[in-house]
Scaffold this motif. Structure first.
Motif, mmCIF file in Angstrom:
data_model
loop_
_atom_site.group_PDB
_atom_site.id
_atom_site.type_symbol
_atom_site.label_atom_id
_atom_site.label_comp_id
_atom_site.label_asym_id
_atom_site.label_seq_id
_atom_site.Cartn_x
_atom_site.Cartn_y
_atom_site.Cartn_z
ATOM 1 N N PRO A 50 0.803 -1.231 0.000
ATOM 2 C CA PRO A 50 0.000 0.000 0.000
ATOM 3 C C PRO A 50 0.832 1.275 0.000
ATOM 4 N N PHE A 51 2.047 1.204 0.552
ATOM 5 C CA PHE A 51 2.859 2.412 0.618
ATOM 6 C C PHE A 51 3.274 2.897 -0.772
ATOM 7 N N THR A 52 3.247 1.994 -1.755
ATOM 8 C CA THR A 52 3.692 2.405 -3.083
ATOM 9 C C THR A 52 2.557 3.013 -3.900
ATOM 10 N N TYR A 53 1.331 2.952 -3.382
ATOM 11 C CA TYR A 53 0.197 3.389 -4.200
ATOM 12 C C TYR A 53 0.266 4.856 -4.583
ATOM 13 N N THR A 54 0.773 5.674 -3.650
ATOM 14 C CA THR A 54 0.731 7.107 -3.906
ATOM 15 C C THR A 54 1.962 7.587 -4.666
ATOM 16 N N MET A 55 2.876 6.655 -4.993
ATOM 17 C CA MET A 55 4.123 7.091 -5.598
ATOM 18 C C MET A 55 4.049 7.112 -7.111
ATOM 19 N N GLN A 56 5.089 7.710 -7.723
ATOM 20 C CA GLN A 56 5.231 7.663 -9.175
ATOM 21 C C GLN A 56 5.459 6.215 -9.592
ATOM 22 N N PRO A 57 4.964 5.817 -10.787
ATOM 23 C CA PRO A 57 5.116 4.408 -11.183
ATOM 24 C C PRO A 57 6.552 3.904 -11.151
ATOM 25 N N ILE A 338 -0.586 -2.731 -12.324
ATOM 26 C CA ILE A 338 -1.935 -2.483 -12.828
ATOM 27 C C ILE A 338 -2.598 -1.382 -12.010
ATOM 28 N N ILE A 339 -2.365 -1.431 -10.678
ATOM 29 C CA ILE A 339 -2.940 -0.395 -9.819
ATOM 30 C C ILE A 339 -2.377 0.972 -10.200
ATOM 31 N N GLN A 340 -1.118 0.999 -10.635
ATOM 32 C CA GLN A 340 -0.512 2.258 -11.054
ATOM 33 C C GLN A 340 -1.063 2.728 -12.395
ATOM 34 N N GLY A 341 -1.922 1.922 -13.022
ATOM 35 C CA GLY A 341 -2.506 2.305 -14.300
ATOM 36 C C GLY A 341 -1.638 1.934 -15.478
ATOM 37 N N ILE A 342 -0.716 1.002 -15.270
ATOM 38 C CA ILE A 342 0.146 0.578 -16.371
ATOM 39 C C ILE A 342 -0.257 -0.816 -16.790
ATOM 40 N N ASP A 343 -0.439 -0.995 -18.074
ATOM 41 C CA ASP A 343 -0.902 -2.265 -18.579
ATOM 42 C C ASP A 343 0.299 -3.066 -19.051
ATOM 43 N N PRO A 344 0.709 -4.086 -18.285
ATOM 44 C CA PRO A 344 1.868 -4.866 -18.721
ATOM 45 C C PRO A 344 1.516 -5.642 -19.987
ATOM 46 N N GLY A 345 2.452 -5.733 -20.883
ATOM 47 C CA GLY A 345 2.205 -6.427 -22.138
ATOM 48 C C GLY A 345 3.277 -6.047 -23.135
ATOM 49 N N PRO A 346 3.160 -6.543 -24.364
ATOM 50 C CA PRO A 346 4.201 -6.298 -25.357
ATOM 51 C C PRO A 346 4.491 -4.812 -25.572
ATOM 52 N N LEU A 347 3.500 -3.960 -25.295
ATOM 53 C CA LEU A 347 3.707 -2.541 -25.555
ATOM 54 C C LEU A 347 4.445 -1.832 -24.427
ATOM 55 N N ILE A 349 7.389 -2.047 -23.048
ATOM 56 C CA ILE A 349 8.771 -1.585 -23.238
ATOM 57 C C ILE A 349 8.806 -0.321 -24.088
ATOM 58 N N ASN A 350 7.912 -0.251 -25.081
ATOM 59 C CA ASN A 350 7.910 0.942 -25.919
ATOM 60 C C ASN A 350 7.190 2.111 -25.268
ATOM 61 N N ASP A 351 6.078 1.796 -24.584
ATOM 62 C CA ASP A 351 5.296 2.879 -23.990
ATOM 63 C C ASP A 351 5.940 3.438 -22.728
ATOM 64 N N HIS A 352 6.506 2.561 -21.931
ATOM 65 C CA HIS A 352 7.112 2.996 -20.667
ATOM 66 C C HIS A 352 8.533 2.477 -20.567
ATOM 67 N N PRO A 353 9.407 2.920 -21.462
ATOM 68 C CA PRO A 353 10.781 2.393 -21.391
ATOM 69 C C PRO A 353 11.440 2.713 -20.059
ATOM 70 N N ASP A 354 11.029 3.848 -19.445
ATOM 71 C CA ASP A 354 11.666 4.210 -18.179
ATOM 72 C C ASP A 354 11.402 3.158 -17.121
ATOM 73 N N ILE A 355 10.175 2.591 -17.106
ATOM 74 C CA ILE A 355 9.864 1.589 -16.092
ATOM 75 C C ILE A 355 10.669 0.330 -16.337
ATOM 76 N N PHE A 356 10.624 -0.164 -17.582
ATOM 77 C CA PHE A 356 11.272 -1.445 -17.831
ATOM 78 C C PHE A 356 12.777 -1.360 -17.659
ATOM 79 N N TRP A 357 13.401 -0.417 -18.336
ATOM 80 C CA TRP A 357 14.865 -0.369 -18.284
ATOM 81 C C TRP A 357 15.353 0.144 -16.947
#
Lengths: 496, 155
Positions: A50-57, A338-347, A349-357
């Motif tokens: 729960p502590f991560t809910y309010t943070m940046q993804p 998912i709670i952060q509003g990010i949809d994991p999937g093939p896209l 890496i391209n949509d959120h390269p900052d998260i993956f890398w």
């Protein structure tokens, strides 16, 4: 080459000061909570979720990963020094780790554990860089039938290859799938299994489920805790550092462990426990000091720890690129995404390269932080092992209740935790493995969605799974494993 | 053995319930799936697992083995009491937490949940539990009220 460039970009993201700070906090908290007796990695992560809910993804995911290896390492401290495995994969670390403590080499065992984690992370990064590109390229060809087949494969692997009865594990996966159904159906807008409770329209809360079955159930079934005898435990930072000769001798064990872990990481649905146990078995077969195994062989600590870390790290590839979690821990991280509003999937890496890398490189940075943190503070961790369970338990319950409440400021979620806690206690009493529930819960909505789409595509013909080669091979493999495991079980029970 | 029978029985009952409830949502066909189809399949899977658990455990003299298991369980009085105590104390603590949060605020809720759950462990005395509760209330106010700005009145 693109991958190398991306990796450097990832290091840039992970080294931004606020991301670095959150990674550090994650490692620190994970380490503290992981050391506390009776707190496994899963319980730690679900309590801190729960502590991560309010943070940046990006910060949230880096912190979660930090919590993971922090608590993984913290758990190893208890396993090695006190013979107390708080997380199943550590049971195997005890075999050689505890004898090392008895021989006065406990500090070295801890140092090797950190080093193993670091080596596994370094190799894991290389694997992730190449495997993720490969999987993403492959996954563009994936349609609903293929996705369904891979998820099906993951569920079957997750339930058959874990410890205990196959039938019970499958039942637990099914129960998880059921909990995933509760709430509003996305396709029709109907509400299912809500019984008129408005709070259930959004479905069962992930945090409540995870905390209930992993943390609360554990406290309910074992409120007395385990007696901890920690006399003469005195280790200073200096003693953590193994000599060069020892490092050189252990390196092959680490590489073997990492190879085993990487292999299991490629197979979705295999838990970390099986990776660490296989890592140990391989080590026992190939070690130069076979006669020392079980009596304090340093390789017997390094190999399973490497296997666990490599497995988890490579697991991030299917979790992030396909949206298919490998085990309960990945399911938890996927849920957080998912709670952060990010949809994991093939896209992703391209949509959120900052998260993956950023995540990929944070493994490395987090491990360096772990080393930096433990050299001076090991004495404090060891003292924390002495915190009595009777004090620890009520504190943990306080954090569970307020943590769940704070996710949505809704008392109903606290009732959900209690419900899942009692349910989890019942399962534990009846010898059910509980980790598969979470796997089913996370995969449930996705698997239903993909199955429905497939059926729409094929107009209701199940043959579509056979006519597509990728889905055929995954479903075929899953059924084969299932049949083998069931036959084995039936033969076993007939012999009785 | 006995555990497997109980587990199997519970699974069959639960599976049947899921099947019955999901059929009220409309089962549809494979080509035209409705919201009940997937839960229906899960219900079947649960029931089948329960049945399999039963069938793989049926063997000669199963009745006697079950009775033996039951007797063994009855002997484990300390373990049983500990579990019962754990479930009751922790459940009461959580319910009291919800009530305290509703009618009072963070301080009362934190104190009561820690205090009540401390008694799940038989080694905790009244004074010890109160001490843990006071310290944890202080910590929770610092972390959640000042740190995370939790939207709950203090008292």
């Amino acid at each position: 080459m693109q991958s190398i460039h991306d990796l450097f970009y990832g290091f840039g993201v992970a080294l931004e000061w606020h991301n670095l700070l959150w990674c550090f906090i994650g490692v620190l908290i994970g380490n503290i909570v992981g050391v506390l007796p009776g707190m496994g990695v899963l319980a730690t992560m679900s309590i801190l979720l729960p502590f991560t809910y309010t943070m940046q993804p990006v910060a949230a995911i880096l912190m979660l990963a930090g919590i993971f290896y922090g608590s993984q390492y913290g758990g190893a401290i208890g396993a090695i020094l006190l013979n107390l495995p708080s997380h199943p994969p550590h049971a195997i670390t005890c075999i050689d780790g505890f004898p090392m403590t008895q021989q006065g080499r406990g500090g070295k065992a801890l140092g090797i554990t950190m080093l193993s984690s670091f080596v596994a992370a370094s190799i894991g990064i290389i694997v992730m860089v190449f495997a993720s590109q490969f999987v993403v390229n492959l996954s563009t060809k994936f349609g609903p039938p293929e996705m369904f087949a891979i998820m099906f494969f993951g569920l079957i692997m997750g339930s058959t290859l874990s410890k205990g009865s196959v039938i019970k594990s499958i039942a637990m996966v099914a129960l998880g799938l059921f909990f995933g159904c509760v709430g509003t159906d996305v396709n029709s807008g109907d509400t299912r299994f809500t019984f008129g409770v408005i709070d259930l329209y959004d479905g069962v809360e992930l945090v409540a489920l995870a905390m209930g079955i992993f943390a609360l159930a554990d406290f309910m079934i074992n409120p007395q805790g385990t007696e901890v005898h920690s006399d003469n435990l005195k280790i200073r930072g200096k003693q953590l550092w193994p000599s060069w000769r020892e490092i050189r001798e252990t390196l092959p064990s680490m590489l073997r462990g990492t190879a085993v872990g990487t292999f299991f990481g490629m197979l979705p649905g295999t838990g970390t426990t099986i990776a660490s146990f296989t890592g140990y078995a391989v080590e026992r077969k190939f070690s130069k000091h076979r006669e020392l195994m079980g009596k304090g062989a340093i390789g017997g600590v390094a190999a399973p720890e490497c296997a666990t870390h490599a497995k988890t790290q490579v697991d991030f590839v299917p979790t992030m690129t396909l949206g298919i979690p490998g085990d309960a821990m990945m399911a938890l991280i996927l849920g957080a995404l998912i709670i952060q509003g990010i949809d994991p999937g093939p896209l992703l890496i391209n949509d959120h390269p900052d998260i993956f890398w950023g995540l990929v490189s944070s493994f490395w940075i987090g491990n360096v932080l772990l080393l930096a943190l433990n050299m001076p503070l090991i004495g404090i961790w060891i003292n924390m092992l002495r915190v009595p369970y009777r004090i620890l338990m009520p504190c943990a319950i306080l954090f569970i209740t307020i943590g769940v409440y704070s996710t949505q400021n809704n008392p109903f979620q606290v009732i959900e935790v209690l419900f899942f806690g009692i349910l989890g206690t019942l399962f534990l009493l009846l010898d059910f493995p509980i980790a598969p529930v979470l796997l089913g819960f996370i995969l449930g909505p996705m698997i239903e969605e993909n199955f429905r789409r497939t059926m729409l595509l094929s107009n209701g013909h199940l043959g579509i799974f056979i006519s597509h080669p990728i889905s055929l091979s995954f479903i075929g493999a899953a059924l084969l494993i299932l049949i083998i495991m069931l036959l084995h079980k039936i033969k076993f029970s007939l012999r009785k | 053995m006995l555990k497997d029978f109980i587990a199997g029985g519970l699974l069959v009952i639960f599976g049947a319930l899921v099947i019955i409830i999901s059929s009220t949502y409309g089962l549809g066909t494979l080509a035209q799936m409705e919201s009940g189809s997937f839960p229906f399949a899960i219900g079947c899977l649960l029931a089948v697992c329960g049945l399999l658990l039963f069938l793989t455990n049926v063997q000669k003299g199963w009745w006697r083995i079950c009775r033996e298991d039951l007797r063994k369980w009855c002997y484990l009085r300390t373990k049983r009491n500990a579990i019962l105590r754990g479930i009751i104390c922790i459940s009461v603590a959580i319910i009291v937490f919800i009530l305290a949060l509703r009618y009072s605020g963070l301080i009362a809720a934190s104190f009561l949940v820690t205090f009540c759950s401390a008694f799940a462990n038989s080694k905790n005395t009244w004074r010890g539990a109160a001490m843990i509760a006071v310290i944890m209330t202080l910590i929770s106010v610092i972390i959640f009220h000042w740190g995370f700005n939790l939207n709950v009145p203090l008292y």
